[in-house]
Design an enzyme around this catalytic site. Structure first.
Site, PDB file in Angstrom:
ATOM      1  N   LYS A  21       5.319   4.335  -9.765  1.00 33.05           N
ATOM      2  CA  LYS A  21       3.749   4.151  -9.122  1.00 33.05           C
ATOM      3  C   LYS A  21       2.678   3.971  -9.842  1.00 33.05           C
ATOM      4  O   LYS A  21       1.660   2.952  -9.825  1.00 33.05           O
ATOM      5  CB  LYS A  21       3.607   5.230  -8.230  1.00 33.05           C
ATOM      6  CG  LYS A  21       4.689   5.710  -7.012  1.00 33.05           C
ATOM      7  CD  LYS A  21       4.545   6.942  -6.391  1.00 33.05           C
ATOM      8  CE  LYS A  21       5.506   7.203  -5.240  1.00 33.05           C
ATOM      9  NZ  LYS A  21       5.733   8.553  -5.041  1.00 33.05           N
TER      10      LYS A  21
ATOM     11  N   GLY B  20       1.949   7.077  -0.835  1.00 37.78           N
ATOM     12  CA  GLY B  20       2.196   7.441   0.742  1.00 37.78           C
ATOM     13  C   GLY B  20       1.264   6.753   1.248  1.00 37.78           C
ATOM     14  O   GLY B  20       0.901   5.650   1.399  1.00 37.78           O
TER      15      GLY B  20
ATOM     16  N   GLU C  58       0.891  -1.221  -0.044  1.00 42.12           N
ATOM     17  CA  GLU C  58      -0.051  -0.149  -0.097  1.00 42.12           C
ATOM     18  C   GLU C  58       0.859   1.117  -0.039  1.00 42.12           C
ATOM     19  O   GLU C  58       0.745   2.282  -0.641  1.00 42.12           O
ATOM     20  CB  GLU C  58      -0.788  -0.062   1.227  1.00 42.12           C
ATOM     21  CG  GLU C  58      -1.777   1.170   1.413  1.00 42.12           C
ATOM     22  CD  GLU C  58      -2.681   1.154   0.207  1.00 42.12           C
ATOM     23  OE1 GLU C  58      -3.777   0.408   0.230  1.00 42.12           O
ATOM     24  OE2 GLU C  58      -2.889   1.908  -0.731  1.00 42.12           O
TER      25      GLU C  58
HETATM   26  N1  LIG Z   1      10.336   8.429   2.244  1.00 43.29           N
HETATM   27  C1  LIG Z   1       9.163   8.494   1.951  1.00 43.29           C
HETATM   28  O1  LIG Z   1       8.310   9.567   2.051  1.00 43.29           O
HETATM   29  C2  LIG Z   1       8.632   7.283   1.142  1.00 43.29           C
HETATM   30  C3  LIG Z   1       9.507   6.367   0.847  1.00 43.29           C
HETATM   31  N2  LIG Z   1       9.023   5.182   0.344  1.00 43.29           N
HETATM   32  C4  LIG Z   1       9.937   4.006   0.278  1.00 43.29           C
HETATM   33  O2  LIG Z   1      10.241   3.473   1.476  1.00 43.29           O
HETATM   34  C5  LIG Z   1      11.715   2.769   1.122  1.00 43.29           C
HETATM   35  C6  LIG Z   1      12.455   3.568   2.343  1.00 43.29           C
HETATM   36  O3  LIG Z   1      12.347   5.058   1.977  1.00 43.29           O
HETATM   37  P1  LIG Z   1      13.092   6.063   3.369  1.00 43.29           P
HETATM   38  O4  LIG Z   1      12.831   5.426   4.669  1.00 43.29           O
HETATM   39  O5  LIG Z   1      12.687   7.167   2.873  1.00 43.29           O
HETATM   40  O6  LIG Z   1      14.623   5.890   3.014  1.00 43.29           O
HETATM   41  P2  LIG Z   1      15.879   6.037   4.015  1.00 43.29           P
HETATM   42  O7  LIG Z   1      16.878   6.168   2.977  1.00 43.29           O
HETATM   43  O8  LIG Z   1      15.400   7.356   4.855  1.00 43.29           O
HETATM   44  O9  LIG Z   1      16.114   4.570   4.686  1.00 43.29           O
HETATM   45  C7  LIG Z   1      16.529   3.506   4.062  1.00 43.29           C
HETATM   46  C8  LIG Z   1      17.019   2.649   5.394  1.00 43.29           C
HETATM   47  O10 LIG Z   1      17.535   1.553   4.749  1.00 43.29           O
HETATM   48  C9  LIG Z   1      18.735   1.175   5.196  1.00 43.29           C
HETATM   49  N3  LIG Z   1      19.452   0.617   4.303  1.00 43.29           N
HETATM   50  C10 LIG Z   1      19.985   1.077   3.009  1.00 43.29           C
HETATM   51  N4  LIG Z   1      20.615   0.229   2.184  1.00 43.29           N
HETATM   52  C11 LIG Z   1      20.849  -0.811   2.987  1.00 43.29           C
HETATM   53  C12 LIG Z   1      21.631  -2.016   2.912  1.00 43.29           C
HETATM   54  N5  LIG Z   1      22.032  -2.281   1.599  1.00 43.29           N
HETATM   55  N6  LIG Z   1      21.492  -2.902   3.740  1.00 43.29           N
HETATM   56  C13 LIG Z   1      20.802  -2.878   5.010  1.00 43.29           C
HETATM   57  N7  LIG Z   1      20.087  -1.504   4.956  1.00 43.29           N
HETATM   58  C14 LIG Z   1      20.051  -0.543   4.139  1.00 43.29           C
HETATM   59  C15 LIG Z   1      19.324   2.476   5.727  1.00 43.29           C
HETATM   60  O11 LIG Z   1      20.231   2.443   6.608  1.00 43.29           O
HETATM   61  C16 LIG Z   1      18.136   3.273   6.283  1.00 43.29           C
HETATM   62  O12 LIG Z   1      17.964   2.700   7.642  1.00 43.29           O
HETATM   63  C17 LIG Z   1      11.897   3.340  -0.119  1.00 43.29           C
HETATM   64  O13 LIG Z   1      11.644   2.137  -1.054  1.00 43.29           O
HETATM   65  C18 LIG Z   1      11.347   4.415  -0.644  1.00 43.29           C
HETATM   66  O14 LIG Z   1      11.058   4.511  -1.910  1.00 43.29           O
HETATM   67  C19 LIG Z   1       7.605   4.841   0.134  1.00 43.29           C
HETATM   68  C20 LIG Z   1       6.974   6.075   0.260  1.00 43.29           C
HETATM   69  C21 LIG Z   1       7.216   7.251   0.856  1.00 43.29           C
HETATM   70  N1  LIG Z   2       9.861  10.205  -3.012  1.00 42.77           N
HETATM   71  C1  LIG Z   2       8.624   9.954  -3.162  1.00 42.77           C
HETATM   72  C2  LIG Z   2       8.248   9.466  -1.813  1.00 42.77           C
HETATM   73  C3  LIG Z   2       7.064   8.783  -1.650  1.00 42.77           C
HETATM   74  O1  LIG Z   2       6.748   7.914  -2.537  1.00 42.77           O
HETATM   75  C4  LIG Z   2       7.837  11.138  -3.158  1.00 42.77           C
HETATM   76  O2  LIG Z   2       8.336  12.250  -3.300  1.00 42.77           O
HETATM   77  O3  LIG Z   2       6.616  11.046  -3.734  1.00 42.77           O
END
Ligand SMILES: NC(=O)C1=CN([C@@H]2O[C@H](COP(=O)(O)OP(=O)(O)OC[C@H]3O[C@@H](n4cnc5c(N)ncnc54)[C@H](O)[C@@H]3O)[C@@H](O)[C@H]2O)C=CC1
Ligand SMILES: N[C@@H](CC=O)C(=O)O
Length: 429
Positions: free
Chosen positions: A207, A136, A131
């Site tokens: 998306k 988001g 989801e």
């Molecule tokens: N930030 C947002 O608003 C949104 C993010 N997403 C998705 O959620 C997921 C996470 O995004 P965020 O939390 O923003 O990213 P982030 O960069 O803030 O956090 C990523 C986390 O994954 C860990 N990580 C990265 N590479 C790694 C590896 N090789 N091995 C182990 N741990 C690893 C990092 O240490 C960190 O804790 C992504 O797929 C992103 O596209 C989806 C919707 C909204």
């Molecule tokens: N980078 C994305 C995060 C959520 O999916 C955005 O800006 O919409």
């Protein structure tokens, strides 16, 4: 109450941290709604020592993230690392292979490998849920899979990237600089780790391909999405759009037709009286047109820790309740491989912006290219001396086939009068 649902969590960044805070804050309510507690038992991320503002000492720490797939005592793995391949995909494959349910916010991975993973989940009789991967915090996957499940969907479109919408609406309301607003979106945790995925339209395309699969019962087809982002947009485009009665929004649009499935991410001029023109900041909005329900509008926060965590935990609640159907709303065997529809015959009005040298005959050259391609001009604005002494020419066309507009632009390619590439935006009807 039954046994808790035990979660192994990979990734402790913006979204991972949000999930832990949400499970802590709403623990009792979630347990009552889910019929059992939801407990994180193990976590993994790249840097164990980093201060994340949450107490991690109560969870087992696992150095090798991919080992979470077989974490003793865990029922479900949540992946919040990101990346279409690499450890996220290894973890997904081995979790489903081990017969455990899998939740992810990773649109890149689902867009590229969703079909394979859905097949694995179905084969193992476990859940694959995503989801949070689309828009988001907005429950749009659930809305289409469940609420609108009885409808044939003709068209689904909307604002699917919070970072771009944050940039566009800030440039529009405060006249701020692109790079400065992008840096703020990054600091707020909206942007992808590679922000070119956001501003070049790739994230929205990930998306859109997922949304289209759920809406139309087709296999996700990311490679069939025509993509352009907002990188080459000027503040002047936003100002011209406003003068004409529009706002600029990056839209993803998918439409099912007799000739196949059309999917595109492109900046659009949205009429000021359309609801999407009023979606600002990091909000997202999705419109779906069903044959019995009519037009549905889903709107809410498209990025950020809290909203995205809300969607991840909603998936966990479904799993705790034992409610999970096919990931793409119908069994994999029923998803069709729709051909890619050609955009050439699509008709619409367009905004074309040219940055040109300030010399005699330039307007005539542009007008001639339009005439030769059979594109009729509805209005034309010329603004003198921008930046390096060049001039901006903005044209709104009458409704024309896209093929004709492409022909006109092709005719102008390489012209000595043009400074840089023209900007083409579609006008949403
Ligand atoms: N930030 C947002 O608003 C949104 C993010 N997403 C998705 O959620 C997921 C996470 O995004 P965020 O939390 O923003 O990213 P982030 O960069 O803030 O956090 C990523 C986390 O994954 C860990 N990580 C990265 N590479 C790694 C590896 N090789 N091995 C182990 N741990 C690893 C990092 O240490 C960190 O804790 C992504 O797929 C992103 O596209 C989806 C919707 C909204
Ligand atoms: N980078 C994305 C995060 C959520 O999916 C955005 O800006 O919409």
């Amino acid at each position: 109450m039954s046994e808790p649902l035990r979660v192994a969590l990979a990734g402790l960044g913006t979204v991972g941290g949000g999930v832990i805070r949400l499970l802590d804050a709403n623990r009792e309510l979630i347990a009552r709604r889910a019929g059992r507690a939801i407990e994180v038992v193990a976590v993994s991320a790249r840097d164990r020592g980093k201060d994340r503002g949450v107490d991690l000492s109560r969870f087992a720490w696992v150095d090798d993230t991919t080992a979470l797939a077989k974490q003793p005592g865990a029922d479900v793995v949540v992946e919040l690392i990101g990346g279409s391949d690499g450890p996220a995909l290894t973890l997904a494959r081995s979790t489903l292979g081990a017969g455990r349910s899998f939740v992810t916010a990773n649109k890149a991975m689902i867009a590229h490998h969703g079909l394979e993973l859905a097949r694995a989940a179905e084969g193992a009789g476990v859940a694959l849920k995503f989801e949070a991967a689309v828009a988001g915090g907005i429950p749009v996957i659930k809305g289409l899979r469940e609420g609108a499940a009885a409808n044939e969907i003709a068209r689904v479109y909307g604002i699917l990237n919070g970072t771009c919408n944050f940039i566009l609406s800030n440039m529009e309301s405060e006249g701020r600089d692109f790079a400065e607003v992008l840096a703020e979106a990054q600091a707020l945790g909206f942007a992808e780790s590679d922000p070119s995925f956001d501003i070049d339209g790739v994230d929205a395309a990930h998306k859109l391909s997922i949304l289209a699969a759920v809406a139309f019962g087709t296999q996700p087809a990311f490679d069939d999405v025509a993509i352009s982002g907002i990188r080459h947009l000027l503040g002047a485009d936003i100002a011209e759009a406003a003068a004409l009665g529009y706002r600029v929004r990056l839209l993803g649009l998918a439409e099912a037709g007799a000739d196949g499935l059309f999917q595109r991410v492109h900046p659009h001029l949205v009429p000021i009286d359309h609801p999407l023109a009023h979606v600002t900041g990091s909000l997202n909005a999705v419109v779906a047109e069903g044959n019995f329900v009519g037009r549905l509008l889903f709107q809410g926060a498209g990025a950020g820790d809290g909203p995205t965590a809300s969607a991840v935990v909603a998936d966990l609640i479904d799993i705790a309740r034992g409610e999970f159907g096919p990931p793409f709303a119908m069994p994999v065997v029923s998803l069709t491989a729709a051909p890619k529809a050609d955009s050439g015959e699509r008709r619409g009005r367009a905004y074309l912006r040219f940055t040109v040298a300030d010399r005699v005959g330039v307007l005539a050259e542009i007008a001639a290219a339009m005439r030769d391609a059979g594109v009729s001009i509805e209005s034309l604005i010329q603004r003198g001396a921008i930046a390096d002494g060049s001039v901006l020419v903005a044209i709104v066309t009458h409704e024309s086939p896209e093929r004709s507009i492409a022909q006109a632009l092709e005719k102008l390619r390489g012209s000595q009068s043009l400074v840089g590439q023209p900007m083409w935006m579609h006008i949403l009807d």
